[in-house]
Design a protein around this motif. Structure first.
Motif, PDB file in Angstrom:
ATOM      1  N   SER A  20       0.818  -1.221   0.000  1.00  0.00           N
ATOM      2  CA  SER A  20       0.000   0.000   0.000  1.00  0.00           C
ATOM      3  C   SER A  20       0.847   1.265   0.000  1.00  0.00           C
ATOM      4  O   SER A  20       0.304   2.365   0.057  1.00  0.00           O
ATOM      5  N   LEU A  21       2.178   1.096  -0.024  1.00  0.00           N
ATOM      6  CA  LEU A  21       3.107   2.225   0.111  1.00  0.00           C
ATOM      7  C   LEU A  21       2.791   3.001   1.383  1.00  0.00           C
ATOM      8  O   LEU A  21       2.850   4.229   1.425  1.00  0.00           O
ATOM      9  N   GLY A  22       2.463   2.254   2.406  1.00  0.00           N
ATOM     10  CA  GLY A  22       2.028   2.849   3.660  1.00  0.00           C
ATOM     11  C   GLY A  22       3.102   2.920   4.718  1.00  0.00           C
ATOM     12  O   GLY A  22       4.298   2.731   4.451  1.00  0.00           O
ATOM     13  N   THR A  23       2.663   3.182   5.927  1.00  0.00           N
ATOM     14  CA  THR A  23       3.535   3.350   7.083  1.00  0.00           C
ATOM     15  C   THR A  23       3.230   2.271   8.108  1.00  0.00           C
ATOM     16  O   THR A  23       2.073   1.956   8.379  1.00  0.00           O
ATOM     17  N   LEU A  24       4.279   1.750   8.689  1.00  0.00           N
ATOM     18  CA  LEU A  24       4.172   0.734   9.727  1.00  0.00           C
ATOM     19  C   LEU A  24       4.598   1.365  11.051  1.00  0.00           C
ATOM     20  O   LEU A  24       5.667   1.974  11.132  1.00  0.00           O
ATOM     21  N   VAL A  25       3.762   1.255  12.059  1.00  0.00           N
ATOM     22  CA  VAL A  25       4.087   1.766  13.389  1.00  0.00           C
ATOM     23  C   VAL A  25       4.374   0.565  14.276  1.00  0.00           C
ATOM     24  O   VAL A  25       3.481  -0.248  14.545  1.00  0.00           O
ATOM     25  N   LEU A  26       5.632   0.412  14.698  1.00  0.00           N
ATOM     26  CA  LEU A  26       6.000  -0.655  15.624  1.00  0.00           C
ATOM     27  C   LEU A  26       5.963  -0.074  17.030  1.00  0.00           C
ATOM     28  O   LEU A  26       6.593   0.947  17.304  1.00  0.00           O
ATOM     29  N   LEU A  27       5.237  -0.743  17.913  1.00  0.00           N
ATOM     30  CA  LEU A  27       5.002  -0.241  19.265  1.00  0.00           C
ATOM     31  C   LEU A  27       5.395  -1.275  20.295  1.00  0.00           C
ATOM     32  O   LEU A  27       5.022  -2.443  20.191  1.00  0.00           O
ATOM     33  N   HIS A  28       6.146  -0.852  21.296  1.00  0.00           N
ATOM     34  CA  HIS A  28       6.422  -1.701  22.459  1.00  0.00           C
ATOM     35  C   HIS A  28       5.955  -0.961  23.705  1.00  0.00           C
ATOM     36  O   HIS A  28       6.277   0.211  23.890  1.00  0.00           O
ATOM     37  N   VAL A  29       5.183  -1.659  24.527  1.00  0.00           N
ATOM     38  CA  VAL A  29       4.670  -1.079  25.765  1.00  0.00           C
ATOM     39  C   VAL A  29       5.478  -1.643  26.919  1.00  0.00           C
ATOM     40  O   VAL A  29       5.552  -2.863  27.112  1.00  0.00           O
ATOM     41  N   THR A  30       6.090  -0.748  27.690  1.00  0.00           N
ATOM     42  CA  THR A  30       6.853  -1.168  28.869  1.00  0.00           C
ATOM     43  C   THR A  30       5.969  -1.029  30.102  1.00  0.00           C
ATOM     44  O   THR A  30       5.026  -0.236  30.109  1.00  0.00           O
ATOM     45  N   PRO A  31       6.259  -1.795  31.143  1.00  0.00           N
ATOM     46  CA  PRO A  31       5.457  -1.661  32.365  1.00  0.00           C
ATOM     47  C   PRO A  31       5.615  -0.260  32.951  1.00  0.00           C
ATOM     48  O   PRO A  31       6.705   0.311  32.947  1.00  0.00           O
ATOM     49  N   ALA A  32       4.525   0.276  33.435  1.00  0.00           N
ATOM     50  CA  ALA A  32       4.559   1.605  34.055  1.00  0.00           C
ATOM     51  C   ALA A  32       4.905   1.467  35.523  1.00  0.00           C
ATOM     52  O   ALA A  32       4.336   0.646  36.231  1.00  0.00           O
ATOM     53  N   LEU A  33       5.841   2.251  35.960  1.00  0.00           N
ATOM     54  CA  LEU A  33       6.187   2.300  37.383  1.00  0.00           C
ATOM     55  C   LEU A  33       5.586   3.583  37.938  1.00  0.00           C
ATOM     56  O   LEU A  33       6.269   4.575  38.132  1.00  0.00           O
ATOM     57  N   ASN A  34       4.285   3.560  38.168  1.00  0.00           N
ATOM     58  CA  ASN A  34       3.588   4.772  38.590  1.00  0.00           C
ATOM     59  C   ASN A  34       3.633   5.020  40.082  1.00  0.00           C
ATOM     60  O   ASN A  34       3.232   6.075  40.542  1.00  0.00           O
ATOM     61  N   CYS A  42      11.612  -5.041   7.745  1.00  0.00           N
ATOM     62  CA  CYS A  42      10.802  -3.962   7.160  1.00  0.00           C
ATOM     63  C   CYS A  42      11.521  -3.175   6.072  1.00  0.00           C
ATOM     64  O   CYS A  42      11.281  -1.976   5.906  1.00  0.00           O
ATOM     65  N   ALA A  43      12.358  -3.829   5.307  1.00  0.00           N
ATOM     66  CA  ALA A  43      13.075  -3.141   4.229  1.00  0.00           C
ATOM     67  C   ALA A  43      12.074  -2.543   3.246  1.00  0.00           C
ATOM     68  O   ALA A  43      11.076  -3.172   2.888  1.00  0.00           O
ATOM     69  N   GLY A  44      12.316  -1.310   2.857  1.00  0.00           N
ATOM     70  CA  GLY A  44      11.466  -0.648   1.883  1.00  0.00           C
ATOM     71  C   GLY A  44      10.152  -0.120   2.433  1.00  0.00           C
ATOM     72  O   GLY A  44       9.285   0.272   1.669  1.00  0.00           O
ATOM     73  N   VAL A  45      10.013  -0.109   3.738  1.00  0.00           N
ATOM     74  CA  VAL A  45       8.776   0.356   4.373  1.00  0.00           C
ATOM     75  C   VAL A  45       9.088   1.562   5.250  1.00  0.00           C
ATOM     76  O   VAL A  45      10.100   1.586   5.956  1.00  0.00           O
ATOM     77  N   ASN A  46       8.212   2.554   5.213  1.00  0.00           N
ATOM     78  CA  ASN A  46       8.318   3.683   6.128  1.00  0.00           C
ATOM     79  C   ASN A  46       7.905   3.183   7.510  1.00  0.00           C
ATOM     80  O   ASN A  46       6.776   2.718   7.691  1.00  0.00           O
ATOM     81  N   VAL A  47       8.811   3.257   8.484  1.00  0.00           N
ATOM     82  CA  VAL A  47       8.556   2.712   9.813  1.00  0.00           C
ATOM     83  C   VAL A  47       8.660   3.811  10.861  1.00  0.00           C
ATOM     84  O   VAL A  47       9.596   4.607  10.853  1.00  0.00           O
ATOM     85  N   VAL A  48       7.687   3.829  11.766  1.00  0.00           N
ATOM     86  CA  VAL A  48       7.701   4.718  12.933  1.00  0.00           C
ATOM     87  C   VAL A  48       7.864   3.826  14.153  1.00  0.00           C
ATOM     88  O   VAL A  48       7.159   2.817  14.286  1.00  0.00           O
ATOM     89  N   LEU A  49       8.780   4.181  15.045  1.00  0.00           N
ATOM     90  CA  LEU A  49       9.018   3.394  16.254  1.00  0.00           C
ATOM     91  C   LEU A  49       8.463   4.129  17.460  1.00  0.00           C
ATOM     92  O   LEU A  49       8.745   5.309  17.658  1.00  0.00           O
ATOM     93  N   GLU A  50       7.677   3.414  18.247  1.00  0.00           N
ATOM     94  CA  GLU A  50       7.079   3.988  19.450  1.00  0.00           C
ATOM     95  C   GLU A  50       7.333   3.048  20.622  1.00  0.00           C
ATOM     96  O   GLU A  50       7.178   1.830  20.487  1.00  0.00           O
ATOM     97  N   ALA A  51       7.697   3.604  21.752  1.00  0.00           N
ATOM     98  CA  ALA A  51       7.839   2.833  22.986  1.00  0.00           C
ATOM     99  C   ALA A  51       7.437   3.745  24.134  1.00  0.00           C
ATOM    100  O   ALA A  51       7.914   4.883  24.212  1.00  0.00           O
TER     101      ALA A  51
END
Length: 181
Positions: free
Chosen positions: A58-72, A113-122
């Motif tokens: 789709s010539l789109g964007t991939l958002v890779l997300l990792h959720v870490t435990p919150a130490l609130n 993810c070669a050739g893909v626009n990737v956004v990294l979120e953590a």
């Protein structure tokens, strides 16, 4: 006239990883990140591969997300001993977790993810809440989620993040089944 965009132009893939076992390290199945070894579940790797293929098509964007435990909490309890953590220490822990998580996601993106626009979120938090918030923030068209692999009984008592994401997400959710590792 507005131009229609591809149906899955923005795809969110939550990724979980854990410290690597000695056997995975010895077998070369672990990745060294920030001086520690981590491993990705097979279903997580399959979910990233599939999502990357869809994003490429789709010539789109991939958002890779990792959720870490919150130490609130600024105080942890160990029996009758009360140990306080300062806001500065909590901030340092969150910062270190973010740095390691992004580095792990970079390794995954480089491999799959070669050739893909990737956004990294953590970021820290409860997985369900963070996944839903990030899906809205990035206005994703699809969430590709790896199943945890827990038994039906465990899901009944503990609940399933995938089940809740399916019910609460504002977009389609594709669940990749867990496979024996």
């Amino acid at each position: 006239m507005t131009t229609a965009r591809a149906p899955f132009a923005r795809i969110l893939v939550p990724i979980d990883f854990s410290p690597a076992s000695d056997e995975h390290i010895a077998a070369g199945q672990a990745v060294e990140v920030e001086g520690q070894y981590i491993e990705f579940a097979a279903s997580s790797l399959r979910s990233v591969s599939l999502a990357a293929d869809l994003a490429r098509a789709s010539l789109g964007t991939l958002v890779l997300l990792h959720v870490t435990p919150a130490l609130n909490y600024s105080t942890m309890y160990a029996g009758s001993l009360r140990v306080g953590l300062s806001p500065q220490v909590l901030s340092e822990v969150h910062e270190a977790a973010h740095k390691t998580s992004v580095a792990a996601l970079e390794v995954l993106a480089a491999r799959l993810c070669a050739g893909v626009n990737v956004v990294l979120e953590a970021r820290p938090g409860v997985a369900l809440s963070v996944i839903l918030e990030e899906s809205q923030k990035h206005e994703v068209d699809l969430i590709v989620l790896a199943a945890s692999g827990r038994s039906r009984v465990a899901r009944f008592f503990v609940g399933s993040t995938a089940d809740r994401v399916i019910r609460e997400a504002g977009c389609p959710v594709l669940v990749i089944p867990a496979s024996p590792d």
